[in-house]
Structures are given as C-alpha cells and as structure tokens.
Design a protein around this motif. Sequence first.
Motif, PDB file in Angstrom:
ATOM      1  N   LEU A 141     -43.655 -16.706  87.852  1.00  0.00           N
ATOM      2  CA  LEU A 141     -43.020 -16.771  89.213  1.00  0.00           C
ATOM      3  C   LEU A 141     -43.701 -15.804  90.138  1.00  0.00           C
ATOM      4  N   PRO A 142     -44.152 -16.307  91.299  1.00  0.00           N
ATOM      5  CA  PRO A 142     -45.024 -15.491  92.165  1.00  0.00           C
ATOM      6  C   PRO A 142     -43.916 -14.374  92.867  1.00  0.00           C
ATOM      7  N   PRO A 143     -44.453 -13.463  93.481  1.00  0.00           N
ATOM      8  CA  PRO A 143     -43.481 -12.374  94.047  1.00  0.00           C
ATOM      9  C   PRO A 143     -42.794 -12.850  95.057  1.00  0.00           C
ATOM     10  N   VAL A 167     -37.664 -10.277  86.339  1.00  0.00           N
ATOM     11  CA  VAL A 167     -37.057 -11.739  86.584  1.00  0.00           C
ATOM     12  C   VAL A 167     -35.600 -11.522  86.724  1.00  0.00           C
ATOM     13  N   GLY A 168     -35.052 -12.137  87.999  1.00  0.00           N
ATOM     14  CA  GLY A 168     -33.522 -11.982  88.509  1.00  0.00           C
ATOM     15  C   GLY A 168     -33.052 -13.327  87.935  1.00  0.00           C
ATOM     16  N   LEU A 178     -33.683  -8.852  84.433  1.00  0.00           N
ATOM     17  CA  LEU A 178     -34.422  -8.800  83.293  1.00  0.00           C
ATOM     18  C   LEU A 178     -35.653  -7.993  83.283  1.00  0.00           C
ATOM     19  N   GLY A 179     -36.141  -7.127  82.481  1.00  0.00           N
ATOM     20  CA  GLY A 179     -37.615  -6.443  82.423  1.00  0.00           C
ATOM     21  C   GLY A 179     -38.181  -6.775  81.098  1.00  0.00           C
ATOM     22  N   PRO A 180     -39.476  -6.403  81.108  1.00  0.00           N
ATOM     23  CA  PRO A 180     -40.187  -6.674  80.184  1.00  0.00           C
ATOM     24  C   PRO A 180     -39.614  -6.491  78.738  1.00  0.00           C
ATOM     25  N   ALA A 193     -30.124 -20.108  88.410  1.00  0.00           N
ATOM     26  CA  ALA A 193     -31.398 -19.720  89.175  1.00  0.00           C
ATOM     27  C   ALA A 193     -32.243 -18.650  88.756  1.00  0.00           C
ATOM     28  N   PHE A 194     -33.564 -18.751  88.750  1.00  0.00           N
ATOM     29  CA  PHE A 194     -34.400 -17.924  88.462  1.00  0.00           C
ATOM     30  C   PHE A 194     -35.123 -17.264  89.883  1.00  0.00           C
ATOM     31  N   SER A 195     -35.398 -16.148  89.837  1.00  0.00           N
ATOM     32  CA  SER A 195     -36.137 -15.339  90.965  1.00  0.00           C
ATOM     33  C   SER A 195     -36.918 -14.102  90.484  1.00  0.00           C
ATOM     34  N   ASN A 196     -37.849 -13.647  91.549  1.00  0.00           N
ATOM     35  CA  ASN A 196     -38.612 -12.634  91.231  1.00  0.00           C
ATOM     36  C   ASN A 196     -38.563 -11.735  92.247  1.00  0.00           C
ATOM     37  N   PRO A 197     -37.529 -10.701  92.060  1.00  0.00           N
ATOM     38  CA  PRO A 197     -37.405  -9.826  93.301  1.00  0.00           C
ATOM     39  C   PRO A 197     -38.737  -8.709  93.455  1.00  0.00           C
TER      40      PRO A 197
END
Length: 235
Positions: A141-143, A167-168, A178-180, A193-197
């Motif tokens: 997911l791009p920024p 990852v949101g 969610l983190g590593p 839905a997924f996101s990258n905050p």
Amino acid sequence: MSERERSAPDPRPAAPDQRPARGQRPAPDQPPAGDLAGVLTAVGPRLRALRQERQVTLAALSEETGISVSTLSRLESGGRKPTLELLLPLARAYRVQLDELVDAPTTGDPRVHPRPFSRHGQTFIPLTRHLGGLHAYKQILPPGYGRGAEQRVHEGFEWCYVLSGTVGLRLGDRELTLGPGEAAEFDTRVPHAFSNPGSQPAEFLSLFGAQGERMHVRARPAGGPASGSPGPGVS
C-alpha cells in the motif's frame, strides 16, 4: 523399412520393465485422455474465478485482449474449447503463467515466479501458482492509501500479517491499526477496507479463500492496548 525409419526413436513410452538405451532419456509419461479432458473442462471455471477475483468485467477484458465478449463468455462457461490463441492473450492480461490458466501438472520445480499487478491503487504479488482454493499475496500500500475509501463486501475469508509499515483496517464500525508482526482475520462479508496512514509504504501478507481456514490471531484497536477485546471477524 528405410534407414531413417529404423533410427527414429519410438514415440511410445517404454514398458515398466524396460530400461532406456544407454545415453537415451526415458520418455515422459503422458496424461491419460480422461485427465486431459478434465484439465480442459476446468479451464473455463478457472478463468471465470480469476476474472471475478481481479474484479474485471468481460467488456474490459475484451478491450484489453481483443477477444470478443461472446467468445470470452463461452470460454468461461465451457461452450468454447480453450486454444493457445485464446489463452496467450488472457495470460498476458492477467499477468500469470500460461500453465496457471490450465492447471498444468507440476514439473517438479516448486518455485513460484510471481508477476506483480496493480488493482485499486495497490500492488499485489501472487505467492501461489494455482488459481483455485486458497490464494496468498504480498500486498503493498503506498503512503496515504485508502483514506476515505469505500468499504467492500464479498464472499470469502481473509487473514493478513503486516511485514512493514502501518496498515489501517476498517472492519464494520471498528477501525484497527496493525503494525509489523501483527495479524488479523475476518469474514469478508463484513464491510472492510485497508488503508496506509503512514508516510512509508506498508507491506503485508494476505491469505484469501472462499472457504478459508481460520487462524487465531489478535489485532489492537486504533489508539487502544494490544489486549483490547476482539471485534467482529477479528480474534
């Protein structure tokens, strides 16, 4: 019989109790006619499943491959026999190996040669060769990806594991971060839905299947402790 005919190799496979001549490789086993018919019959449903998974319409696929909509429809329904002239442009459009479309028997090499593709602004890297059953992907997911994105609903079950970045995950009325090293699982019939905050690309592994096995993991709510109570579809 001519000298050329006598020197030509026998195209038939050797009997089980016969050894090939010195320096000659054994003839490869040929699939029974029934197995071949089964492989060809399965091509149509595999093509339909792949197109629906990629969320591509027949019209869009027709425009990209040059194959008419009616031919594509008949090919998926089994009314048209798959040929190399039809399968080659489809393999290029889907960015998969030709043997994946026909589920060719394995050659003994277990390695997967992934070909990334983009959908909805994110990058997918297939980690499995077969189109049926469980699918494994690495997703990037791009920024800033997915801000305000509409939640989706479809059949299936999904599990994801974050490799890097943030990852949101919007799951129904809940928002998870969610983190590593963190993972989540959910029924895809729940709006999601997924996101990258974050300011860096986010990478995660994703397993998806129409009837996937559940994996017991835990995700933390945004701004909450890791031991927060699980929401719907997350454990």
